[in-house]
Design a protein around this motif. Structure first.
Motif, PDB file in Angstrom:
ATOM      1  N   LEU A  44     127.074  91.039   1.237  1.00 25.85           N
ATOM      2  CA  LEU A  44     127.263  92.437   0.841  1.00 25.85           C
ATOM      3  C   LEU A  44     126.444  92.807  -0.387  1.00 25.85           C
ATOM      4  O   LEU A  44     126.213  93.986  -0.653  1.00 25.85           O
ATOM      5  CB  LEU A  44     128.744  92.710   0.586  1.00 25.85           C
ATOM      6  N   LYS A  45     126.000  91.813  -1.144  1.00 24.59           N
ATOM      7  CA  LYS A  45     125.175  92.071  -2.328  1.00 24.59           C
ATOM      8  C   LYS A  45     123.704  92.257  -1.959  1.00 24.59           C
ATOM      9  O   LYS A  45     122.897  92.652  -2.788  1.00 24.59           O
ATOM     10  CB  LYS A  45     125.308  90.929  -3.326  1.00 24.59           C
ATOM     11  N   MET A  46     123.330  91.964  -0.737  1.00 23.91           N
ATOM     12  CA  MET A  46     121.941  92.076  -0.302  1.00 23.91           C
ATOM     13  C   MET A  46     121.566  93.532  -0.052  1.00 23.91           C
ATOM     14  O   MET A  46     122.443  94.376   0.149  1.00 23.91           O
ATOM     15  CB  MET A  46     121.726  91.280   0.995  1.00 23.91           C
ATOM     16  N   PRO A  47     120.259  93.864  -0.047  1.00 24.44           N
ATOM     17  CA  PRO A  47     119.843  95.199   0.367  1.00 24.44           C
ATOM     18  C   PRO A  47     120.365  95.495   1.769  1.00 24.44           C
ATOM     19  O   PRO A  47     120.434  94.597   2.621  1.00 24.44           O
ATOM     20  CB  PRO A  47     118.303  95.109   0.367  1.00 24.44           C
ATOM     21  N   ASN A  85     107.765  86.854   1.924  1.00 27.68           N
ATOM     22  CA  ASN A  85     107.599  85.437   1.598  1.00 27.68           C
ATOM     23  C   ASN A  85     108.316  85.189   0.275  1.00 27.68           C
ATOM     24  O   ASN A  85     107.744  85.307  -0.801  1.00 27.68           O
ATOM     25  CB  ASN A  85     106.122  85.073   1.497  1.00 27.68           C
ATOM     26  N   ILE A  86     109.604  84.888   0.373  1.00 24.37           N
ATOM     27  CA  ILE A  86     110.456  84.771  -0.804  1.00 24.37           C
ATOM     28  C   ILE A  86     110.806  83.302  -1.017  1.00 24.37           C
ATOM     29  O   ILE A  86     111.236  82.612  -0.088  1.00 24.37           O
ATOM     30  CB  ILE A  86     111.739  85.601  -0.640  1.00 24.37           C
ATOM     31  N   PRO A  97     121.952  80.824  -3.875  1.00 22.23           N
ATOM     32  CA  PRO A  97     122.262  82.108  -3.240  1.00 22.23           C
ATOM     33  C   PRO A  97     122.075  83.305  -4.173  1.00 22.23           C
ATOM     34  O   PRO A  97     121.476  84.319  -3.795  1.00 22.23           O
ATOM     35  CB  PRO A  97     123.727  81.952  -2.815  1.00 22.23           C
ATOM     36  N   GLU A  98     122.580  83.168  -5.397  1.00 23.06           N
ATOM     37  CA  GLU A  98     122.451  84.272  -6.353  1.00 23.06           C
ATOM     38  C   GLU A  98     120.981  84.552  -6.672  1.00 23.06           C
ATOM     39  O   GLU A  98     120.545  85.704  -6.711  1.00 23.06           O
ATOM     40  CB  GLU A  98     123.205  83.928  -7.631  1.00 23.06           C
ATOM     41  N   ALA A 103     115.972  87.830  -5.829  1.00 22.85           N
ATOM     42  CA  ALA A 103     114.571  87.888  -5.378  1.00 22.85           C
ATOM     43  C   ALA A 103     114.416  88.811  -4.185  1.00 22.85           C
ATOM     44  O   ALA A 103     113.386  89.484  -4.026  1.00 22.85           O
ATOM     45  CB  ALA A 103     114.098  86.484  -5.023  1.00 22.85           C
ATOM     46  N   LEU A 104     115.442  88.868  -3.335  1.00 24.95           N
ATOM     47  CA  LEU A 104     115.390  89.735  -2.160  1.00 24.95           C
ATOM     48  C   LEU A 104     115.340  91.199  -2.583  1.00 24.95           C
ATOM     49  O   LEU A 104     114.564  92.003  -2.031  1.00 24.95           O
ATOM     50  CB  LEU A 104     116.628  89.480  -1.288  1.00 24.95           C
ATOM     51  N   HIS A 105     116.145  91.568  -3.578  1.00 24.18           N
ATOM     52  CA  HIS A 105     116.106  92.943  -4.094  1.00 24.18           C
ATOM     53  C   HIS A 105     114.755  93.251  -4.720  1.00 24.18           C
ATOM     54  O   HIS A 105     114.203  94.346  -4.533  1.00 24.18           O
ATOM     55  CB  HIS A 105     117.218  93.142  -5.125  1.00 24.18           C
TER      56      HIS A 105
END
Length: 377
Positions: A44-47, A85-86, A97-98, A103-105
Motif C-alpha cells: 500500500l506504500k507503493m505508487p 531498472n531499480i 523492502p523499505e 527507490a520505486l517512488h
C-alpha cells in the motif's frame, strides 16, 4: 516477518569459528537467492500503478547475496520491468523492502530525460524559457507569463505533471468561463495544450489530458471602425493636448496598441517594431506619413506615448462604444475606401504578403509613399 533468506542471514551472522582471533564466515559468491516478499501494508506504500502487480505476483523483485571484502556481504534487490531498472542494497535484509519502496517512488517521479523537471510549474517554465520564448515577441512573452502566473500556476503549482487529470483541467476552464473571461480562457487553453504536448514529447506523460476536456473557443470581437464623425470628435476633443498626437498616429498608421510605444519618425515614414513577428525574429514596419497625419507632425521631432492602458481608458471616456484597437480597424477601412493597393495595405498593417511574395517582392519606398498619399479624405 519471515523472508525467504532470513535463515541464511542469521546463519551468516553467527561466528562459526575463529581464525587468527578474528570472526570467520565461509567464502561467499554472488548468488541469486529468490525473490523479495512484501506485506500488504508495504504494498500500500507503493505508487498506485505498481500495487496491482505486486498483489498479483510476488516474484517480481529478485534478491541476491553479494560478497563484500574478505569476509563481508550484503543483499541486493533488483527490479527490471517496463523500462525500470531499480536496485537497492543493504547489509540488513529486513531493510530492503523499505529501501525498495523509496527507490520505486523516486523512479516513478523521475524525468526520463536528464535535467528536465517533472513538476508542473517547473516544467512549464522550462518549456517557456527554453523553447517558446524564442518564437514570440518580448511583449507577447511578458503578457502571457503574467496570464500564466495569474490563472494557471496557482491552480497546478508544484503538482507532479503525471498526476494532473482531465477533470482538473476542466475545472480550471469552467472557473474561468463562469467569470466571463472568454479571451483569457482561449489563451489559457492554448498555453496548457502547449505545455502538455511538450510533456508528452519529453516522455513525462503518455497522453495530453486536454484531449477529452470540453472547450469551446469564444467568439472574438474584431475592431469596429470609427465613423468619420467619431474620428473627427476624437481629435477635436483632445486638441491642444498630447493625446491628440497619440490618437492621430494610431488612426493614420494602424499600429497595434502595443506597437505605439516603439513608433518613431524616420524621414517620410513612421517606423515601429512589428509585435507579431514569428520565431523570435525582430521585424519593423514602415508606414508613410500620409496627408491625414502630416498636419499633426508639424514641428514634432520625437513621438512619445503614454502606456497603452492609459490610452485605452482615454478613448473609452470620449467614445464609450469603442476601444483603442478600433483605431487600427479605422485605418484599414480608410485604406480600402481610398483605393490603396492591397500589397501596400498588408505592409502597412504588418501582415505577410504570402511566402512567394515575401521571398521575392522588394518594392521601393517611392511605391509605398505614392500609395500612402492616397489616404486623403
Amino acid at each position: 516477518r519471515e523472508r525467504n533468506f532470513d535463515k541464511l542471514a542469521a546463519e551468516l551472522r553467527q561466528s562459526e569459528q575463529e581464525k587468527s582471533g578474528e570472526a570467520y564466515a565461509p567464502p561467499l559468491e554472488n548468488d541469486k537467492m529468490g525473490f523479495l516478499k512484501f506485506t500488504n501494508k508495504e504494498i500500500l506504500k507503493m505508487p498506485a500503478k505498481f500495487r496491482k502487480y505486486f498483489i498479483a505476483n510476488d516474484r517480481l523483485v529478485r534478491v541476491r547475496r553479494r560478497k563484500r571484502g574478505k569476509f563481508g556481504f550484503d543483499y541486493e534487490a533488483r527490479y527490471r520491468r517496463d523500462g525500470y531498472n531499480i536496485s537497492v542494497s543493504s547489509k540488513d535484509p529486513d531493510k530492503l523492502p523499505e529501501k525498495f519502496i523509496t527507490a520505486l517512488h523516486a523512479a516513478e517521479n523521475a524525468s526520463p530525460l536528464p535535467n528536465v523537471p517533472n513538476t508542473f510549474d517547473e516544467f512549464a517554465r522550462y518549456y517557456f524559457e527554453t523553447f517558446w520564448k524564442r518564437t514570440v515577441a518580448p511583449e507577447t512573452y511578458k503578457t502571457e507569463m503574467n496570464r500564466y502566473k495569474n490563472y494557471i500556476k496557482p491552480f497546478f503549482g508544484s503538482m507532479s505533471i503525471k498526476k494532473i487529470t482531465p477533470a482538473m483541467c476542466q475545472k480550471l476552464f469552467d472557473d474561468i468561463s463562469e467569470k466571463g473571461f472568454g479571451k483569457t480562457l482561449d489563451e489559457v487553453h492554448t498555453r496548457l495544450n502547449q505545455v502538455f504536448d511538450m510533456a508528452v514529447n519529453h516522455g513525462l506523460i503518455q497522453i495530453n489530458p486536454l484531449c477529452i476536456t470540453i472547450f469551446r473557443a469564444h467568439e472574438r470581437k474584431h475592431g469596429k471602425a470609427l465613423t468619420k464623425d467619431e474620428e473627427k470628435r476624437l481629435l477635436e476633443v483632445t486638441a491642444g493636448t498630447p493625446w491628440q498626437l497619440m490618437f492621430a498616429v494610431a488612426l493614420y498608421t494602424g499600429l497595434r496598441p502595443g506597437e505605439l510605444k516603439t513608433a518613431r519618425i524616420e524621414g517620410e515614414f513612421i517606423v515601429a517594431k512589428n509585435s507579431k513577428q514569428k520565431n523570435g525574429k525582430v521585424e519593423t514596419k514602415k508606414i508613410p506619413i500620409t496627408p491625414m497625419l502630416r498636419p499633426y507632425l508639424d514641428g514634432v521631432q520625437e513621438l512619445r506615448f503614454y502606456v497603452p492602458q492609459r490610452i485605452r481608458e482615454k478613448i473609452r471616456k470620449i467614445l464609450p462604444n469603442h476601444s483603442l484597437k478600433d483605431t487600427r480597424a479605422t485605418f484599414f477601412t480608410r485604406c480600402i475606401e481610398c483605393n490603396i493597393d492591397e500589397v501596400a495595405i498588408k505592409k502597412f498593417m504588418g501582415h505577410s504578403l504570402g511566402k512567394v511574395s515575401d521571398a521575392y517582392a522588394d518594392l521601393p519606398d517611392e511605391y509605398y509613399i505614392k500609395e500612402g498619399n492616397k489616404l486623403n479624405y
